[in-house]
Design a protein around this motif. Sequence first.
Motif, PDB file in Angstrom:
ATOM      1  N   ALA A 148      -1.435   4.707  -8.422  1.00 53.70           N
ATOM      2  CA  ALA A 148      -1.726   3.744  -7.439  1.00 53.70           C
ATOM      3  C   ALA A 148      -1.779   2.597  -8.167  1.00 53.70           C
ATOM      4  N   ASP A 149      -1.743   2.339  -9.596  1.00 50.65           N
ATOM      5  CA  ASP A 149      -1.726   1.073 -10.338  1.00 50.65           C
ATOM      6  C   ASP A 149      -0.247   0.580 -10.775  1.00 50.65           C
ATOM      7  N   SER A 150       0.702   1.319 -10.317  1.00 47.44           N
ATOM      8  CA  SER A 150       1.971   0.651 -10.534  1.00 47.44           C
ATOM      9  C   SER A 150       2.423  -0.183  -9.552  1.00 47.44           C
ATOM     10  N   ASN A 151       3.450  -0.772  -9.896  1.00 51.38           N
ATOM     11  CA  ASN A 151       3.905  -1.826  -9.030  1.00 51.38           C
ATOM     12  C   ASN A 151       4.740  -1.315  -7.750  1.00 51.38           C
ATOM     13  N   ASP A 152       5.298  -0.166  -7.891  1.00 55.66           N
ATOM     14  CA  ASP A 152       6.081   0.495  -6.680  1.00 55.66           C
ATOM     15  C   ASP A 152       5.058   1.795  -6.145  1.00 55.66           C
ATOM     16  N   ARG A 153       3.795   1.462  -6.076  1.00 52.65           N
ATOM     17  CA  ARG A 153       2.820   2.370  -5.681  1.00 52.65           C
ATOM     18  C   ARG A 153       3.347   2.761  -4.203  1.00 52.65           C
ATOM     19  N   CYS A 209       0.122   9.829  -1.210  1.00 52.79           N
ATOM     20  CA  CYS A 209      -0.348  10.756  -2.005  1.00 52.79           C
ATOM     21  C   CYS A 209      -0.933  10.378  -3.294  1.00 52.79           C
ATOM     22  N   ASN A 210      -0.755   9.079  -3.601  1.00 56.07           N
ATOM     23  CA  ASN A 210      -1.380   8.521  -4.794  1.00 56.07           C
ATOM     24  C   ASN A 210      -2.971   7.891  -4.605  1.00 56.07           C
ATOM     25  N   GLY A 211      -3.284   7.941  -3.284  1.00 52.18           N
ATOM     26  CA  GLY A 211      -4.685   7.580  -2.722  1.00 52.18           C
ATOM     27  C   GLY A 211      -4.855   6.377  -2.191  1.00 52.18           C
ATOM     28  N   VAL A 212      -3.597   5.754  -1.928  1.00 52.66           N
ATOM     29  CA  VAL A 212      -3.659   4.376  -1.421  1.00 52.66           C
ATOM     30  C   VAL A 212      -3.596   4.419  -0.107  1.00 52.66           C
ATOM     31  N   LEU A 213      -4.234   3.698   0.416  1.00 52.15           N
ATOM     32  CA  LEU A 213      -4.459   3.424   2.000  1.00 52.15           C
ATOM     33  C   LEU A 213      -3.310   2.163   2.348  1.00 52.15           C
ATOM     34  N   LEU A 214      -2.466   2.399   3.219  1.00 51.57           N
ATOM     35  CA  LEU A 214      -1.584   1.377   3.257  1.00 51.57           C
ATOM     36  C   LEU A 214      -1.729   1.036   4.799  1.00 51.57           C
ATOM     37  N   PHE A 215      -1.784  -0.258   4.940  1.00 51.69           N
ATOM     38  CA  PHE A 215      -2.143  -0.597   6.480  1.00 51.69           C
ATOM     39  C   PHE A 215      -0.894  -1.391   6.968  1.00 51.69           C
ATOM     40  N   GLU A 216      -0.890  -1.331   8.276  1.00 51.46           N
ATOM     41  CA  GLU A 216       0.323  -1.691   9.172  1.00 51.46           C
ATOM     42  C   GLU A 216       0.722  -3.281   8.688  1.00 51.46           C
ATOM     43  N   ASP A 217      -0.341  -4.064   8.412  1.00 47.06           N
ATOM     44  CA  ASP A 217       0.047  -5.449   8.114  1.00 47.06           C
ATOM     45  C   ASP A 217       0.324  -5.733   6.725  1.00 47.06           C
ATOM     46  N   THR A 218       0.764  -4.505   5.922  1.00 44.79           N
ATOM     47  CA  THR A 218       1.214  -4.327   4.676  1.00 44.79           C
ATOM     48  C   THR A 218      -0.206  -4.752   3.520  1.00 44.79           C
ATOM     49  N   GLY A 219      -1.322  -4.833   3.984  1.00 48.26           N
ATOM     50  CA  GLY A 219      -2.405  -4.952   3.082  1.00 48.26           C
ATOM     51  C   GLY A 219      -2.657  -3.345   2.687  1.00 48.26           C
ATOM     52  N   GLU A 220      -3.119  -3.459   1.420  1.00 47.36           N
ATOM     53  CA  GLU A 220      -3.609  -1.906   0.834  1.00 47.36           C
ATOM     54  C   GLU A 220      -4.891  -1.908   0.256  1.00 47.36           C
ATOM     55  N   LEU A 221      -5.618  -0.708   0.270  1.00 44.81           N
ATOM     56  CA  LEU A 221      -7.003  -0.323  -0.439  1.00 44.81           C
ATOM     57  C   LEU A 221      -6.566   0.588  -1.423  1.00 44.81           C
ATOM     58  N   LEU A 222      -6.730   0.235  -2.614  1.00 45.69           N
ATOM     59  CA  LEU A 222      -6.663   1.239  -3.808  1.00 45.69           C
ATOM     60  C   LEU A 222      -7.788   2.256  -3.923  1.00 45.69           C
ATOM     61  N   PRO A 223      -7.301   3.275  -4.710  1.00 41.01           N
ATOM     62  CA  PRO A 223      -8.504   4.405  -4.733  1.00 41.01           C
ATOM     63  C   PRO A 223      -9.805   3.719  -5.392  1.00 41.01           C
ATOM     64  N   ASP A 224      -9.521   2.756  -6.208  1.00 44.18           N
ATOM     65  CA  ASP A 224     -10.673   2.243  -7.194  1.00 44.18           C
ATOM     66  C   ASP A 224     -11.427   1.126  -6.314  1.00 44.18           C
TER      67      ASP A 224
END
Length: 68
Positions: free
Chosen positions: A11-16, A34-49
Amino acid sequence: MCQHQPPCPTADSNDREAARLTAHHPEQGWSLLCNGVLLFEDTGELLPDGQIIAPHRTPGAGQVLKAA
């Protein structure tokens, strides 16, 4: 988290965003990787932390070009 071989990017890598999907809900506008990242259709992300990554669409992406 990831049990794939070779393992998906963390989740903390550039290619997450290259991690595999574990849940996909286009009707709600999000996917869980599978790395716990929530990826939104607007290309925003919520990381596990809890870190929020702002949408990062390429300028002009999704625009319809008019024929001359």
